[in-house]
Scaffold this active site. Sequence first.
Site, PDB file in Angstrom:
ATOM      1  N   VAL B 133      30.153  23.777 -14.251  1.00 53.73           N
ATOM      2  CA  VAL B 133      31.283  24.317 -15.010  1.00 53.73           C
ATOM      3  C   VAL B 133      32.301  24.836 -13.992  1.00 53.73           C
ATOM      4  O   VAL B 133      31.927  25.452 -12.993  1.00 53.73           O
ATOM      5  CB  VAL B 133      30.832  25.464 -15.933  1.00 53.73           C
ATOM      6  CG1 VAL B 133      31.998  25.998 -16.758  1.00 53.73           C
ATOM      7  CG2 VAL B 133      29.692  25.001 -16.847  1.00 53.73           C
ATOM      8  N   CYS B 134      33.590  24.563 -14.263  1.00 57.45           N
ATOM      9  CA  CYS B 134      34.652  25.196 -13.477  1.00 57.45           C
ATOM     10  C   CYS B 134      34.462  24.851 -11.989  1.00 57.45           C
ATOM     11  O   CYS B 134      34.168  23.706 -11.647  1.00 57.45           O
ATOM     12  CB  CYS B 134      34.574  26.702 -13.772  1.00 57.45           C
ATOM     13  SG  CYS B 134      35.979  27.693 -13.309  1.00 57.45           S
ATOM     14  N   THR B 135      34.604  25.802 -11.110  1.00 62.65           N
ATOM     15  CA  THR B 135      34.483  25.531  -9.676  1.00 62.65           C
ATOM     16  C   THR B 135      33.037  25.361  -9.213  1.00 62.65           C
ATOM     17  O   THR B 135      32.795  25.236  -8.012  1.00 62.65           O
ATOM     18  CB  THR B 135      35.156  26.657  -8.871  1.00 62.65           C
ATOM     19  OG1 THR B 135      34.668  27.920  -9.337  1.00 62.65           O
ATOM     20  CG2 THR B 135      36.664  26.618  -9.031  1.00 62.65           C
TER      21      THR B 135
END
Lengths: 242, 242
Positions: B133-135
Amino acid sequence: MADQDDTSNSIPKSYGLLLFPQFEVLDAAGPTELLNILSGPFEHSEISLSVIAPTKDLVSPAPPSGVGHQVLGQQLYQPTHSFADAPPLDVLIVPGGRGTARSDEEMRDVLDFIRDRFNGSGGHAPLKYVFSVCTGSDLLARAGVLDDRRATTNKKAWSRVTPHGTKTHWVANARWVASGRVWTTSGVTAGIDGMAALVGKVYGEDLADRVCDFIEHVRVKDPASDPFAEMNGCKDVLPQRQ
Amino acid sequence: MADQDDTSNSIPKSYGLLLFPQFEVLDAAGPTELLNILSGPFEHSEISLSVIAPTKDLVSPAPPSGVGHQVLGQQLYQPTHSFADAPPLDVLIVPGGRGTARSDEEMRDVLDFIRDRFNGSGGHAPLKYVFSVCTGSDLLARAGVLDDRRATTNKKAWSRVTPHGTKTHWVANARWVASGRVWTTSGVTAGIDGMAALVGKVYGEDLADRVCDFIEHVRVKDPASDPFAEMNGCKDVLPQRQ
C-alpha cells in the site's frame, strides 16, 4: 432537539480515542489517520491524541474465541491511558464494533466514561465534541448522549441500535450527522468522511480537502449521500412521545 | 514483464502484516479490516493473520521526535511475531509511510525479510502474493521484488519512489496494479480498493462487494480510476534499457 450548541469558538486540541474489547479496527484508524496527517505533514502541532481504554492492558478487536479469532486476535493495541488517568479532552472518538453489543453491565465503565466526559465531571470540562463511528452511536445512546439529538449509525445494525435512543431522531439517509457537539457517522468508512467534515468545520474545507487528497481519499462531502440506507431498507426513527 | 505468474490455484490462507517504525496507520488498517470482515461476519475461518515486525517490541507510526509526535507517538502496536519467528505466509501486506524513506542500511532487515519471503528461503515457500500500500512499493522496489513488473505507488511520492525501481514499469494512472503475484496500490485508502480486488480475484467479485457493503465502502472497481495521478502531475515511468 439540541442541535444548537455554540461550537463557534471550539478549536479542539486534545483528542481521545476510546478503545474497548471487540472494537472495529477501521472505525478507529480512519478518523485517527486524518489526525495523523493533520499533525504530521500539515504540522498542526496544537493537537494531541490519547488512546484510552478501561485499563492499560493490551486491547484486542477479537471476540474471546470463535469465528475470526485467528485474524482479529492477532491485532493488539497498547493504550496510553486508562479511564482512571485519562487527561482532559476536547474530543472523544468512539468506534463501534461487536463490543458495543455487550450488556450495560459489561460496558458500565465505558458508558460512565462517555457520559462523564460528555457532561463534564470530576474536574473535567465537558467535551467540545463527541464523535462516534458506526455502532459507536449505540454506546452514545446508552450513555444518554443522544437524548434530544439527531444521530445515525451503521445501516446493518439499524434495528438493533435505534431502540437504544428513544429520545433521538435517527436519520437513515446519512453518511454522518452533526447535531451540535454530537457527531455520529454511519458504518466504518463513513468515519473518514465524518472526520473530514469535522476538520472542515474547525479548520476550513480547503484544509479538509488537502488532508483527504494526501491520503488519496475522494471525500463524500454531502452528509445525506448514503446508498447504504436504501440498500438495507432503513427508515428514519423519530423520538418517542414523552 | 513477469505479469503472468500462475495464481489460479492460489487460495491464500496465511496472511502477514508487516509493521516497521513510522509505518502509515491506515495503510495497515484498511486491508486488514477487509480480512477482519472476511474472517468474522463472513466466517472464512481458513484465513489467519500474523502481525510481524523486526522485533516483538511495540511498534509506533511516529518519528522519534518532532512534528506529529504528540499524535502519532501515542499509537502503539504489539506485533505477534518478529522476523526471526514469523510463520509460513501466503500473503505479505506491506504498508507505506515515512519509515519507507529510511536508508537501505536502516531498513536492511525489512528489505531482507520481504525479499526472502517473496522468493522463498529458509524452508519457506515463496509468497503467493505480496501486497503493498502507498509507499510500501518503495520497499518492494528496493528489495528487488518489482524488477520486470508493473507497479504503482503514492502519487505524492512519485518522484522519490520510482527511481528505486529501474526495471519497473511504473503506472501513473492506477488505483492499484496487479502484476502476477505482485500487487501494489496507490496512496493510503487505495489499499482498501486493492485488497477488495484481491478478495474478488480469490473468492469472486460478489463476496468482495458484500465485504465492502458491510463496511459501507463504495468500491473503486476500475484499477485505472485515479484522479490523484493527474492532480500530482504523474506520468508513467518505463524500465530503463539494460
